[in-house]
Design a protein around this motif. Structure first.
Motif, PDB file in Angstrom:
ATOM      1  N   THR A  67      16.646  41.964  19.027  1.00  0.00           N
ATOM      2  CA  THR A  67      16.252  40.964  20.011  1.00  0.00           C
ATOM      3  C   THR A  67      15.483  41.636  21.144  1.00  0.00           C
ATOM      4  O   THR A  67      15.995  42.546  21.790  1.00  0.00           O
ATOM      5  N   ASP A  70      12.152  39.373  25.675  1.00  0.00           N
ATOM      6  CA  ASP A  70      11.759  37.977  25.857  1.00  0.00           C
ATOM      7  C   ASP A  70      12.545  37.023  24.961  1.00  0.00           C
ATOM      8  O   ASP A  70      12.256  35.828  24.908  1.00  0.00           O
ATOM      9  N   GLY A  71      13.535  37.563  24.225  1.00  0.00           N
ATOM     10  CA  GLY A  71      14.347  36.729  23.344  1.00  0.00           C
ATOM     11  C   GLY A  71      13.813  36.625  21.927  1.00  0.00           C
ATOM     12  O   GLY A  71      14.465  36.041  21.059  1.00  0.00           O
ATOM     13  N   SER A  72      12.636  37.169  21.673  1.00  0.00           N
ATOM     14  CA  SER A  72      12.085  37.121  20.312  1.00  0.00           C
ATOM     15  C   SER A  72      12.913  38.025  19.398  1.00  0.00           C
ATOM     16  O   SER A  72      13.586  38.951  19.861  1.00  0.00           O
ATOM     17  N   ARG A  73      12.861  37.715  18.111  1.00  0.00           N
ATOM     18  CA  ARG A  73      13.630  38.482  17.140  1.00  0.00           C
ATOM     19  C   ARG A  73      12.721  39.095  16.090  1.00  0.00           C
ATOM     20  O   ARG A  73      11.864  38.418  15.540  1.00  0.00           O
TER      21      ARG A  73
END
Length: 165
Positions: A67, A70-73
């Motif tokens: 993760t 920015d919270g993207s995975r």
């Protein structure tokens, strides 16, 4: 910092990172076989890993995601090809889609981790081998070398028994 060397070999299509730790081989092996410990170091500090599936045996599969800030995975998968506790682990390594399926156009890398006893200390060598020069360059451009170095730099705290950050 625990990393003592990082070597790119374009002719052999390989990246090798070597680190040393103030712990015995058996203890360092635990950071590979326990997914909760693995989550504490696999991935750079700003991209922590979460293992969703972890079947630690030859032929077993592991799926995980890292993760970002920015919270993207970013998702990945491993297929364990050889496990020789506590000294050697080999696996195929690749990127995954949102469902954990391999992303074929990113290719597969082979990774071998070896642990060597240095009289109570341990040398860990992680060697990744790529399918092509293009794949290797793409991984390097994505920050694989720096990211692995940062990830391995988190291991000392785990081995010292420090709580997760």
């Amino acid at each position: 910092m625990t990393v003592i060397s990082s070597t790119k070999n374009p002719e052999a299509l390989s990246l090798t990172i070597v680190a040393e730790f103030d712990a015995g081989v058996e203890r360092v092996w635990q950071i590979w076989e326990d997914p909760r410990q693995l989550e504490r170091w696999w991935g750079p500090p700003t991209w922590p890993a979460t293992f969703e599936e972890f079947d630690f045996r030859p032929g077993g599969k592991s799926t995980y995601y890292m993760t970002g800030p920015d919270g993207s995975r970013a998702r990945g998968w491993w297929r364990f090809t050889a496990i020789g506790a506590p000294g050697r682990l080999e696996l195929d390594d690749g990127f995954a889609d949102d469902f954990g399926n391999p992303v074929e156009d990113m290719g597969t890398a082979r990774m071998a981790a070896t642990l060597e006893d240095l009289g109570g200390r341990t040398r860990m060598t992680i060697a990744s081998t790529f399918e092509s020069e293009e794949q290797m360059q793409k991984m390097l451009d994505m920050g694989m070398e720096e990211g692995m170095g940062q990830a391995m730099g988190q291991i000392d705290a785990i081995l010292a028994g420090q709580p997760a950050a």
